[in-house]
Scaffold this motif. Structure first.
Motif, PDB file in Angstrom:
ATOM      1  N   ILE A 115     -60.038  70.593 -32.686  1.00 24.79           N
ATOM      2  CA  ILE A 115     -59.046  71.133 -33.445  1.00 24.79           C
ATOM      3  C   ILE A 115     -57.703  70.485 -32.828  1.00 24.79           C
ATOM      4  CG2 ILE A 115     -58.032  73.121 -34.483  1.00 24.79           C
ATOM      5  CD1 ILE A 115     -60.673  74.518 -34.430  1.00 24.79           C
ATOM      6  N   GLY A 116     -57.611  70.895 -31.486  1.00 30.50           N
ATOM      7  CA  GLY A 116     -56.324  70.594 -31.038  1.00 30.50           C
ATOM      8  C   GLY A 116     -56.027  71.287 -29.709  1.00 30.50           C
ATOM      9  N   ARG A 226     -45.781  71.268 -27.517  1.00 33.47           N
ATOM     10  CA  ARG A 226     -46.570  71.218 -28.732  1.00 33.47           C
ATOM     11  C   ARG A 226     -46.538  69.968 -28.853  1.00 33.47           C
ATOM     12  NH1 ARG A 226     -45.222  69.330 -32.916  1.00 33.47           N
ATOM     13  NH2 ARG A 226     -42.931  69.804 -32.740  1.00 33.47           N
ATOM     14  N   ALA A 227     -45.480  68.937 -28.974  1.00 36.35           N
ATOM     15  CA  ALA A 227     -45.301  67.591 -29.186  1.00 36.35           C
ATOM     16  C   ALA A 227     -45.825  66.965 -28.316  1.00 36.35           C
ATOM     17  CB  ALA A 227     -43.727  67.216 -29.508  1.00 36.35           C
ATOM     18  N   GLY A 228     -45.651  67.192 -26.868  1.00 41.99           N
ATOM     19  CA  GLY A 228     -46.122  66.250 -25.991  1.00 41.99           C
ATOM     20  C   GLY A 228     -47.626  66.304 -25.753  1.00 41.99           C
ATOM     21  N   VAL A 229     -48.502  67.182 -26.276  1.00 39.46           N
ATOM     22  CA  VAL A 229     -50.062  67.285 -26.419  1.00 39.46           C
ATOM     23  C   VAL A 229     -50.517  66.648 -27.624  1.00 39.46           C
ATOM     24  CG1 VAL A 229     -49.979  69.291 -24.761  1.00 39.46           C
ATOM     25  CG2 VAL A 229     -50.212  69.556 -27.317  1.00 39.46           C
ATOM     26  N   GLY A 230     -49.664  66.290 -28.464  1.00 40.69           N
ATOM     27  CA  GLY A 230     -49.883  65.487 -29.674  1.00 40.69           C
ATOM     28  C   GLY A 230     -50.374  66.420 -31.001  1.00 40.69           C
ATOM     29  N   ASP A 231     -49.787  67.810 -30.802  1.00 44.30           N
ATOM     30  CA  ASP A 231     -50.192  68.630 -32.204  1.00 44.30           C
ATOM     31  C   ASP A 231     -48.941  68.743 -33.112  1.00 44.30           C
ATOM     32  OD1 ASP A 231     -52.681  69.084 -30.839  1.00 44.30           O
ATOM     33  OD2 ASP A 231     -52.369  71.238 -30.190  1.00 44.30           O
ATOM     34  N   SER A 232     -49.283  68.582 -34.265  1.00 43.15           N
ATOM     35  CA  SER A 232     -48.211  68.616 -35.455  1.00 43.15           C
ATOM     36  C   SER A 232     -48.020  70.037 -35.427  1.00 43.15           C
ATOM     37  CB  SER A 232     -48.886  68.129 -36.671  1.00 43.15           C
ATOM     38  OG  SER A 232     -49.664  68.722 -37.077  1.00 43.15           O
ATOM     39  N   LYS A 233     -48.899  70.839 -35.330  1.00 47.23           N
ATOM     40  CA  LYS A 233     -48.526  72.491 -35.250  1.00 47.23           C
ATOM     41  C   LYS A 233     -49.347  73.167 -34.169  1.00 47.23           C
ATOM     42  CE  LYS A 233     -47.652  72.876 -40.430  1.00 47.23           C
ATOM     43  NZ  LYS A 233     -47.990  74.141 -41.377  1.00 47.23           N
TER      44      LYS A 233
END
Length: 522
Positions: A115-116, A226-233
């Motif tokens: 999922i993320g 959040r952005a660095g690990v690549g999750d949009s949310k």
């Protein structure tokens, strides 16, 4: 110093006396209702204009970090890697100097249908998230680790992320040994002087950045992570102070939330006085519950049937006649009190504390001292981690309340009457921020307008984050859904099947617990 009591780690809340006195409609557990928007849609920027884009985390093996934060307990079922995210020191000046934040990722080797990332924070403020990720991987259900990377991070100023270190070890020793309740004016004045010295030391060590370790700055860092690990949310699990950090994030970035679990709720609307008094009541209740349990099982409780009287007698004895220790220190009433506080964070520690008190009365203080040192982050070699430094700095940076030393003295007397064991130390916990020298940076609070349902977990007998905070935080967020555990100790997940099921279903599938779901204490 700002007290230990305001510092809320996931399984304990640490600091010292001065640092610990200066450093909570029945529905079936299986019921599910309300489904939020768990689609991965686009994130909102929400960050300061001109902030540079966040680079993807470059994950690398880090056995040395695992050996440190995980005490060498790497689990063959998982792979471990570390990385960094670079953030502005001051989000109001996004192109200025930067901090580098350390991250640790734990990934199941059996992961499918990812999922993320599940970002986790243990609280404090001051506790490291790297160790939490390692710890949680082995304790939460495989259903969660099979779908998420567990990502722990050290917030700015903490652990491996530009750690604040401004209180020398001897000064920490001095502060932890201070009397728990300075009754005479000279004793009180000595603690005022020591608190001022600590503030001055920190200001001298960080003349330009001491005010940049606030919760709002960290909340903006969290969105960069959040952005660095690549999750949009973001999917987030925060304990204790981690709920406060989460609440600030949810207000700033509601559109960037996929799923949020806030366990051991802090009410960010409370003033520092209100928060400290709430903890005085919470710890007093927890000790009363311990004492009642000791009375009920007097045959197996080494300080039964009058546990309260026994602990009070020990503290009085130690204030007058501290016990010399082999390392040159003395077991004072302050250290003994801290050991008692440590054991109130989990019911499983009640028997340990009872035995430790009995042993101390018999002249063997080692176990009670060990509890205190664990609470304060003191190592066997006499060094400390930086939790005390960070806890004091973050709390005081956040604190907008204007108090005076005289007001603290008044509260000490008043709360001593209302909460006989815990009141005076909690009043003293306010002292550090009263004399803190740097400019404050209080965070914004308000609704998480546009966020999906946020699960707020509360434990009915939580001493550190009293249960009444749970509904208050849920109401503040506007989208909060209360999940209750009728248990003892600080935080609930993943201790019981009912709580685990509710939280796991929400994290994985977006199934929100029915409002006011209550999980029994079994």
């Amino acid at each position: 110093m700002t007290g230990v009591f305001r510092r809320q780690g996931r399984r304990r809340k640490a600091v010292s006396v001065l640092v610990a006195a200066a450093l909570i409609a029945l529905s079936g557990c299986g019921a599910r209702a309300v489904t939020g928007d768990f689609s991965p849609g686009p994130a909102s920027s929400g960050q300061a204009a001109g902030a540079p884009p966040v680079a993807p985390v470059a994950w690398k093996p880090c056995p040395d970090v695992i050996a440190d934060v995980g005490q060498g307990q790497a689990d063959a079922r998982f792979s471990y890697s570390c990385g960094t995210v670079t953030v502005p020191q001051d989000w109001a000046k996004p192109t200025g100097p930067t901090f580098q934040l350390e991250l640790l990722r734990v990934r199941s080797k059996n992961q499918t249908n990812r999922i993320g990332s599940l970002l986790v924070n243990p609280g404090g403020p001051g506790a490291s998230g790297l160790g939490l990720a390692v710890d949680l991987a082995g304790s939460i259900p495989a259903a969660v680790t099979g779908r998420f990377d567990l990502v722990g991070f050290d917030p700015r100023g903490i652990g491996r992320s530009a750690p604040v270190r401004c209180i020398p070890n001897p000064v920490k020793d001095q502060s932890t040994e201070q009397t728990v309740d300075p009754v005479s004016q000279s004793e009180f004045d000595q603690q005022v002087t020591l608190s001022k010295r600590i503030g001055q030391l920190c200001q001298q060590a960080y003349p330009n950045t001491l005010g940049l370790f606030s919760t709002e700055q960290t909340a903006r860092d969290l969105d960069a992570i959040r952005a660095g690990v690549g999750d949009s949310k973001i999917t987030y699990l925060g304990f204790s102070y981690g709920t406060e950090l989460g609440a600030v994030y949810a207000h700033l970035f509601p559109a960037n939330i996929r799923a949020f679990v806030l366990d051991g709720a802090v009410d960010p609307q409370l003033t520092s006085v209100q928060s400290s008094e709430g903890q005085a009541a919470g710890f007093e209740k927890a000790f009363s519950n311990f004492a009642a349990d000791c009375q009920q099982h007097a045959g197996s409780c080494p300080i039964g049937p009058d546990a309260r009287g026994t602990v009070k007698r020990l503290l009085q004895q130690l204030k007058t006649n501290p016990i010399p220790l082999p390392d040159g220190r003395k077991l004072t009433d302050g250290l003994a009190f801290t050991g008692v506080i440590q054991a109130l964070y989990a019911k499983s520690l009640w028997p340990v504390m009872a035995s430790a008190v009995a042993e101390t009365l018999s002249g063997s203080p080692q176990r009670l001292l060990q509890l205190a040192d664990e609470y304060n982050g003191r190592q066997q070699d006499g060094s400390y981690n930086n939790e005390v430094d960070a806890n004091t700095t973050v709390n005081c940076d956040d604190d907008s309340e204007t108090l005076t030393v005289d007001k603290v003295r008044q509260l000490q007397s008043q709360w001593r009457s209302k909460y006989p064991l815990m009141g005076a130390p909690l009043a003293m916990s306010l002292l550090g921020c009263v004399v803190w020298p740097t400019k404050r940076d209080p965070y914004q609070i308000g609704a998480a307008t546009g966020a999906p349902p946020i699960v707020v977990v509360g434990t009915t007998n939580d001493p550190a984050t009293p249960y009444q905070n749970t509904a208050r935080l849920a109401k503040l967020l506007g989208t909060g859904v209360v999940l209750t555990w009728q248990g003892e100790g600080h935080t609930a997940y993943p201790q019981t099947q009912c709580i685990r099921t509710a939280v796991d279903d929400y994290l994985i599938d977006g199934k929100v617990p029915a409002p006011n779901t209550i999980c029994p204490n079994n």
